[in-house]
Every structure is written in C-alpha cells, then in structure tokens.
Design an enzyme around this catalytic site. Structure first.
Site, short mmCIF file in Angstrom:
data_model
loop_
_atom_site.label_atom_id
_atom_site.label_comp_id
_atom_site.label_asym_id
_atom_site.label_seq_id
_atom_site.Cartn_x
_atom_site.Cartn_y
_atom_site.Cartn_z
N ASP A 1 0.53 2.82 3.69
CA ASP A 1 -0.12 3.85 3.10
C ASP A 1 0.64 5.09 3.16
O ASP A 1 0.21 6.07 3.66
CB ASP A 1 -1.48 3.94 4.16
CG ASP A 1 -2.27 4.74 3.66
OD1 ASP A 1 -2.22 5.18 2.39
OD2 ASP A 1 -3.40 5.00 4.35
N HIS B 1 -5.55 -0.78 5.80
CA HIS B 1 -5.44 -0.01 7.00
C HIS B 1 -6.68 -0.18 7.99
O HIS B 1 -7.41 0.61 8.37
CB HIS B 1 -5.58 1.39 6.68
CG HIS B 1 -6.06 2.09 5.42
ND1 HIS B 1 -7.48 1.63 5.55
CD2 HIS B 1 -5.84 2.71 4.44
CE1 HIS B 1 -8.12 2.42 4.23
NE2 HIS B 1 -7.15 3.06 3.62
N HIS C 1 1.53 4.92 -1.98
CA HIS C 1 1.03 5.99 -2.86
C HIS C 1 2.14 6.83 -3.54
O HIS C 1 3.01 7.40 -3.05
CB HIS C 1 0.12 7.21 -2.30
CG HIS C 1 -1.32 6.52 -2.14
ND1 HIS C 1 -2.36 6.43 -2.74
CD2 HIS C 1 -1.40 6.05 -0.56
CE1 HIS C 1 -3.21 5.71 -1.85
NE2 HIS C 1 -2.84 5.80 -0.82
N ASN D 1 -6.51 9.03 6.96
CA ASN D 1 -7.91 8.49 6.64
C ASN D 1 -7.33 6.88 6.73
O ASN D 1 -6.77 6.55 5.62
CB ASN D 1 -8.40 8.95 5.31
CG ASN D 1 -9.84 8.38 5.15
OD1 ASN D 1 -10.36 7.55 6.10
ND2 ASN D 1 -10.46 8.61 4.14
N HIS E 1 0.80 -1.33 -0.08
CA HIS E 1 0.32 -0.09 0.00
C HIS E 1 0.94 1.38 -0.18
O HIS E 1 1.25 1.85 0.99
CB HIS E 1 -0.83 -0.17 1.32
CG HIS E 1 -2.00 1.15 1.26
ND1 HIS E 1 -3.18 0.65 1.80
CD2 HIS E 1 -2.18 2.18 0.69
CE1 HIS E 1 -4.02 1.83 1.65
NE2 HIS E 1 -3.32 2.65 1.20
N ARG F 1 1.93 8.67 -6.37
CA ARG F 1 1.54 9.88 -6.97
C ARG F 1 1.79 10.13 -8.43
O ARG F 1 1.21 11.29 -8.92
CB ARG F 1 2.02 11.03 -6.20
CG ARG F 1 1.99 11.09 -4.51
CD ARG F 1 0.26 11.16 -4.38
NE ARG F 1 -0.01 11.27 -3.07
CZ ARG F 1 -1.13 10.92 -2.33
NH1 ARG F 1 -1.65 10.07 -2.93
NH2 ARG F 1 -1.06 10.93 -0.93
ZN LIG Z 1 -7.15 4.12 1.96
#
Ligand SMILES: [Zn+2]
Length: 432
Positions: free
Chosen positions: A307, A234, A62, A280, A60, A64
């Site tokens: 995350d 998550h 990111h 989040n 997980h 971008r």
């Molecule tokens: Zn998420």
C-alpha cells in the site's frame, strides 16, 4: 547483456551454493560453477551471507501517474520498488484520470515498460471514476495490452452490494479478481484513526474495526454466492483475520493481504498528532498486530502488500485532520517483514518468498513472476543481506515523496541486488 555468477549464496536460507544468471534465466545452480563459455563479461558477486529470494511482487502500489506526478511517477515509484527488491508491482487505479478504461491502463502499462526498473501491472477501477455507481469497462481493460486481471476502487470501497455482486460475476469470464478496500462508508464518516479509548481522548473521529469487518464478511458471502474470486486489501483487525480464516475453512475463494505498517506499528503513535502515522485503514492495537502476524504465519493472510502511498510534503505537513491518508512502503517492506516475521521465527525465507512473491503473483495471475529459483526460471531474483542494519533516511528514498513512518528507525536487512529477467536493476544497493 551481462551474465551474473553469484558465489556462495543461500537460496531461501539453504546451504550456500553458486547461482548463475545468464540469458535472462536462472542458468545453473550448484557448487563451483564456472563462467559460461565465450562470455567475457560475466560479473562475479560474492554472495557470502546473502539470501537469494525470488523477485518480490507487490499487489498494492500507488504510482500516482497520471495526474499526481508531484507525488510519484511510474519512473520514481518503480525505482523505489527495485531498491526494495520488487520485480513487479500492481499499480492502483485511483489516478487522475482514474484507470477505468483500456486507454488509461495501457498508458500506465507502457510507462512501466519504458521505465524498465520493474514490471508494472495496472489495476483497473471497478466503477467509473471510482464513483461507485456503474461498472467500469472491466472486459475492455482485461482485453487491452495491459491484460488487467485485478480490479479495485482502492481508496474507496465498493459499498453497494449489488454493484459488488455484478463485478464479482463479471470478472469470472477472464479469471479476474476484485480487490476490495473494505470500509463501510457510513460507519467511517470523518474517521481519522482507530476507534477506541485513545481516539476519544485525542478528540479524533474513530474508524471502528466493525466498518472493515462488516464489508469483509459481506464480500466473502457474495464471493461464495456467485463462485468468484475476492481479494481483501490491507486487513487490519483481529476480527477481519477471523472472518477470512472462517471463509477459507469453508473453501471459499478468498485471499487477503496485510501491510508492513500494520504488522509493526500501533495506534498509540497517533498520540504524537504527527500525520506521518495517518493511514487508511488506520494503525490498530497491539492485539490486532499480533493477530495479523499470526494470520500471515499460518497462511490465513496470503500475502504482504505495501500500500505504498506517496504524498507530497504539503499534504502531510499539516494538522492531523487535514492530512492525507497513506505512507511509503516499497523500500522498507522486506526489512519490516524480517523484523516482524523472520527474526521472531514466525516465517522462514521460504515463507517470505511465498507471501511476497509466489502468492501475490498467483493472485494477480502474473505468469512471469513469483517462480521458485530453479534452472530455467526467469531470472527475477533479489540478493538480500539479513545481517545488515540501516537507519531510514527519508531524503535517501527514490520516491518523489518522503512520507515514511520509519524515519530515524534502525531496521534489519538490506537489498544488495535486484535482477529483472537477468538484468541488474540494483547492484550494491544502488540503482543501475
Ligand atoms: Zn485502500
């Protein structure tokens, strides 16, 4: 390509031995190894006090790119990954454009190969444009050069039960998995932080535990109903851990992840009104954190996933309600796991290897990562110094963004070296 002879290193906490990486594989393990014949450029590393772990795998991340290269690029994000001990990361689909076609996932996959710091496995979107209205081209992404096996609308929840059911059914054909961002949208409209006494006092709209737990319960039932694989992103509440535990007891094909920040940090940090702590799902209570750590220890929670969510200064340096959700994670994950799990005796290094390498590779169906350090295995290896201490300095991060919640914090451990198929991506704590 150099060979690396690591002297007196502890493989997963076992007695010290020598470890030879040569020709892209673990070539030999044992006391008193000698440099391979005819190899003039064998690099010797003193492994005294170091633990060797299999290269970490993040399910997980990111990155971008494409679209938000001001926040992170595949190049910078995979540099941060290598510095954190990762040899493979799964790149989330909420880019601009969204990774919902074979073309976009192949672009991300190719950028990862070109960067060369760690392997990049693109995650495909479940629905077109993350809009939650129609299924994306799951089969075309699975068949593409990127060979996508993990699909997620992360950032958004696949809240429509019929679409979720169809997605779960569809990915069975190629042994894929749906990774769900469990957030009931109506229960979290305008949500800013964990719902509780504190959110009321601070005047911030609450994100209730039930909004996560209701979706996880529904999805476990759906996955069981259609006989497919579900992965829960998550997990952040004690109730969610219980639901996953119950699903596993029933033999359902459900896996789950916890993030380092949910293992260490709690919702009372919102009292600072510093959006560096806005994420989040939100930071939860101390009891939730304890339940996550217990679940990770007993295997209810299968993996740690970062995350890693880079955001540029202007998206975080504003009032809480206007700030973006998310925090960095790649360069600090292993230290946070040491602090919250290893040092308190909840996990040993074999357990860390499982939760941060073997299991995430298995869930992502990545064949070349997540293997034990044995002769003949691909030389994806991290050398980690658990006795080191370091203070987190955001500007030292390889990430283009600096939104780490650990700034100024002293954390245990340091990644000394990372090897990807026998090539050092990090040596002496520095990118190669
Ligand atoms: Zn998420």
């Amino acid at each position: 390509m150099s060979a690396y002879l690591i002297r007196d290193v502890s493989i997963l906490g076992a007695d010290a031995t020598d470890l030879l990486l040569d020709g892209g594989v673990v070539a030999a393990i044992g006391a008193g190894l000698t440099a391979p014949d005819g190899s003039g450029d064998t690099v010797e590393i003193d492994g005294t006090g170091l633990v060797a772990l299999p290269g970490l795998v993040d399910l997980h991340t990111h990155l971008r790119e494409p679209g938000r290269e001001d926040a992170e690029t595949v190049e910078s994000g995979t540099q941060a990954a290598a510095l954190g001990g990762f040899t493979a990361v799964h790149a989330m689909a909420n880019t601009e454009p969204v990774a919902d076609t074979a073309g976009v996932v192949e672009q991300v996959w190719r950028l990862g190969r070109e960067a060369g710091h760690c392997d990049v496995y693109p995650i495909g979107a479940v629905t077109v444009g993350l809009q939650g209205e129609q299924l994306a081209e799951l089969g075309a992404m699975a068949d593409s050069a990127a060979r996508v096996r993990v699909f997620s609308d992360d950032g958004k929840c696949v809240s429509d039960a019929v679409l979720m059911r169809r997605a779960l059914e569809y990915v069975k054909a190629f042994d894929g998995v749906i990774a769900q961002h469990a957030q009931e949208p109506r229960l979290t409209e305008g949500a800013q932080m964990n719902e509780g006494e504190l959110s009321g006092r601070l005047g911030l709209t609450g994100w209730p535990a039930v909004a996560e737990e209701a979706i996880i319960a529904r999805d476990c039932l759906l996955a069981a109903h259609v006989g497919s694989r579900l992965h829960v992103c998550h997990v952040s509440t004690a109730g969610s851990v219980e639901i996953v535990r119950d699903a596993k007891r029933k033999g359902w094909n459900v896996t789950a992840e916890a993030c380092p920040h949910h293992l260490l940090l709690t919702d009372d940090l919102a009292e600072t009104y510093d959006p560096i702590y806005k994420v989040n799902p939100p930071l939860r209570t101390a009891a939730d954190g304890a339940a996550l750590r217990a679940g990770l220890a007993d295997g209810t929670i299968d993996i740690v996933a970062t995350d890693h969510a880079p955001h540029p200064h202007e998206d975080k340096d504003c009032e809480w309600a206007a700030a973006a959700f998310g925090m960095l994670g790649l360069e600090t994950a292993l230290s946070i796991v040491q602090e919250t799990m290893v040092d308190p005796g909840l996990l040993d290094w074999e357990g860390v290897a499982d939760r941060m390498s073997y299991a995430p590779a298995r869930i992502g169906r990545v064949a070349d990562h997540g293997q034990p350090i044995e002769v003949g295995a691909p030389a994806n290896v991290v050398l980690y110094d658990p006795a080191a201490r370091r203070t987190v300095v955001p500007s030292e991060s390889a990430s283009l963004s600096h939104n780490t919640p650990y700034a100024g914090m002293e954390l245990p451990g340091r990644v000394v070296a990372t090897f990807l198929r026998g090539t050092a991506t990090v040596l002496d704590g520095k990118l190669q």
